[in-house]
Enzyme design. Structure first.
Site, PDB file in Angstrom:
ATOM      1  N   PHE A 113       9.149  70.821  79.569  1.00 24.97           N
ATOM      2  CA  PHE A 113       8.620  71.154  78.249  1.00 24.97           C
ATOM      3  C   PHE A 113       9.795  71.607  77.380  1.00 24.97           C
ATOM      4  CE2 PHE A 113       6.360  74.020  75.278  1.00 24.97           C
ATOM      5  CZ  PHE A 113       5.357  73.165  74.861  1.00 24.97           C
ATOM      6  N   ASP A 184       9.090  76.745  86.807  1.00 30.63           N
ATOM      7  CA  ASP A 184       8.112  77.031  85.769  1.00 30.63           C
ATOM      8  C   ASP A 184       6.754  76.520  86.244  1.00 30.63           C
ATOM      9  OD1 ASP A 184       6.455  77.072  83.514  1.00 30.63           O
ATOM     10  OD2 ASP A 184       8.172  76.889  82.168  1.00 30.63           O
ATOM     11  N   LYS A 210      -3.316  78.922  80.067  1.00 30.19           N
ATOM     12  CA  LYS A 210      -3.701  77.545  80.419  1.00 30.19           C
ATOM     13  C   LYS A 210      -4.753  77.617  81.534  1.00 30.19           C
ATOM     14  CE  LYS A 210       0.619  75.707  78.635  1.00 30.19           C
ATOM     15  NZ  LYS A 210       2.036  75.417  78.904  1.00 30.19           N
ATOM     16  N   ARG A 356      -4.445  63.059  76.998  1.00 33.54           N
ATOM     17  CA  ARG A 356      -4.310  63.942  78.158  1.00 33.54           C
ATOM     18  C   ARG A 356      -5.648  64.611  78.461  1.00 33.54           C
ATOM     19  NH1 ARG A 356       0.009  68.825  78.219  1.00 33.54           N
ATOM     20  NH2 ARG A 356      -1.385  69.567  76.602  1.00 33.54           N
TER      21      ARG A 356
HETATM   22  C1  LIG Z   1       2.967  75.810  77.764  1.00 25.74           C
HETATM   23  C2  LIG Z   1       4.407  75.851  78.137  1.00 25.74           C
HETATM   24  C3  LIG Z   1       5.306  76.710  77.491  1.00 25.74           C
HETATM   25  C4  LIG Z   1       4.874  77.558  76.330  1.00 25.74           C
HETATM   26  O1  LIG Z   1       5.646  78.715  76.216  1.00 25.74           O
HETATM   27  P1  LIG Z   1       5.086  79.942  75.354  1.00 25.74           P
HETATM   28  O2  LIG Z   1       6.239  80.844  75.210  1.00 25.74           O
HETATM   29  O3  LIG Z   1       3.945  80.526  76.107  1.00 25.74           O
HETATM   30  O4  LIG Z   1       4.611  79.386  74.044  1.00 25.74           O
HETATM   31  C5  LIG Z   1       6.615  76.761  77.947  1.00 25.74           C
HETATM   32  N1  LIG Z   1       7.020  75.997  78.982  1.00 25.74           N
HETATM   33  C6  LIG Z   1       6.184  75.137  79.615  1.00 25.74           C
HETATM   34  C7  LIG Z   1       6.680  74.330  80.756  1.00 25.74           C
HETATM   35  C8  LIG Z   1       4.864  75.028  79.201  1.00 25.74           C
HETATM   36  O5  LIG Z   1       4.038  74.156  79.783  1.00 25.74           O
END
Ligand SMILES: *Cc1c(COP(=O)(O)O)cnc(C)c1O
Length: 397
Positions: A113, A184, A210, A356
């Site tokens: 991400f 992560d 989530k 998705r």
């Molecule tokens: C959803 C997601 C985020 C979002 O980060 P926030 O700081 O909570 O907005 C970051 N990394 C990954 C891999 C995600 O899926």
């Protein structure tokens, strides 16, 4: 055995809606509003500042962390809550890099991400020591783990395709080359059977809004392995990560435990909503959740491929190689998703052409899957998406 028929009615789901977006934002646990009201009225309202002691607010970050630890296979006492995931990525990565001072490469993949990559880029600028962020294809991660790499920073499940990395294998390979791992779990906590301790993961982070259903902006979590927790240097050395915050020393000394990964004041209200969500999770076994999610995703793929020939599967076909979401490519995916949402089937869209669908056994069952496919087939096979109102892009897709 997890009784999924008992967990489903514990969520507020609008009448007629099939919610296939719990991978982005979980639904409201029915008990959460009353729990919030109680904390607001009886604790904040009545106790005011004394709530930190009398209501135990200060311990929430670790007690909630322990409840999450069970779901991700972590040792108790090694998960703490706070901030958002992006901040926790920065913290974990900074500590991991500091454990490997002679090396300059942070390895990640282009299925990550973007925020994780942005945080790494920011950290590298701040450090100013010539670190390099090396971003390779997901399939090339294994061969890129070399003695040059300081940290392997991987998001287990690709947010676009749902492809799942093998945590155990990659961690073993990383350790064989002296590489520290940061995992992560944004799309795996509450979705797959994560086994941090068994895999010997070094650091892990994740969000709770989530699959864990903690609510919009719910606090994130960070895990530090017992092997590192007493030596991991906190880059964000806030007062509540201090060994003795209420001594008000002018010099920082990290707490000798996961508490060093605290930054500032705990988000008590956010942790309260999350606690209500975790009450539902207390009824669930992650092995059962994973099995049911695999059954639901297999069923969805089989039915969509049989009934919607215009859609192309973008997720791995092998159930053990994907997370709890299924993605299909369709050139008019954005408009098709809007048409679906208008008909009560809520998924989401990721550019350029990915539709998705997230599957969350706590509140999605086989009947929901069949009904969703029926509506999807109607939308795609009869071009119901082909209307101007479905083609205007909103800010959040
Ligand atoms: C959803 C997601 C985020 C979002 O980060 P926030 O700081 O909570 O907005 C970051 N990394 C990954 C891999 C995600 O899926």
């Amino acid at each position: 055995m997890t009784n999924f028929a008992a967990t489903k009615p514990m969520f507020t789901l609008p009448e007629g809606m099939i919610y296939l977006d719990g991978n982005s934002l979980g639904p409201l646990p029915k008990a959460a509003p009353a729990a919030m009201e109680k904390v607001m009225r009886d604790e904040w309202g009545e106790m005011l500042i004394t709530g930190w002691n009398r209501a135990g607010w200060m311990d929430l970050s670790t007690s909630v962390g322990d409840r999450i630890a069970r779901l991700i296979g972590a040792e108790p006492g090694h998960v703490i809550m706070g901030d958002t995931l992006s901040v926790k990525v920065y913290q974990a990565l900074a500590s991991a890099v500091a454990l490997n001072p002679g090396r300059k490469v942070i390895l990640s993949d282009n299925g990550n991400f973007p925020s994780d990559l942005y945080m790494a880029q920011g950290l590298i600028r701040t450090l100013g020591q010539g670190h390099e962020l090396r971003v390779v294809d997901p399939e090339a991660v294994e061969e890129s783990i070399t003695d040059e790499v300081a940290v392997l920073m991987i998001t287990e499940v690709d947010y676009r395709t749902g492809r799942l990395h093998d945590m155990k294998r990659l961690t073993e390979m990383a350790h064989a080359h002296g590489v520290v791992t940061v995992w992560d779990l944004a799309h795996t906590a509450g979705a797959t059977e994560v086994k941090l301790a068994e895999c010997k993961a070094d650091f892990a982070v994740g969000c709770t809004y989530k699959y864990l259903n903690g609510g919009p902006g719910a606090p994130a979590f960070i895990y530090v392995s017992p092997r590192h927790v007493d030596v991991a240097e906190p880059a964000l050395s806030g007062w509540l990560g201090h060994e003795a915050p209420f001594d008000f020393d002018l010099d920082y000394r990290p707490a000798p435990s996961i508490e060093r990964m605290r930054v500032g004041t705990p988000p008590v209200l956010g942790l309260t909503a999350l606690s209500a969500a975790l009450d539902v999770w207390d009824m669930a076994d992650m092995g059962d959740v994973r099995k049911k999610s695999q059954d639901l995703t297999d069923m969805f793929i089989t039915e969509v491929e049989a009934r919607c020939p215009a859609l192309t599967l973008a997720s791995p076909r092998d159930r053990d190689a994907r997370g709890s979401q299924v993605s299909f490519r369709f050139a008019e995916g954005y408009a098709a998703m809007q048409a679906l949402i208008a008909r009560g089937v809520v998924g989401d869209f990721r550019a350029p052409d990915v539709m998705r669908f997230g599957f969350t056994p706590l509140y999605i069952d086989e009947a929901d899957v069949m009904r969703a496919v029926e509506i999807l087939a109607d939308v795609v096979n009869n071009d119901l998406w082909d209307r101007a109102e479905y083609k205007t892009r909103a800010k959040v897709t």
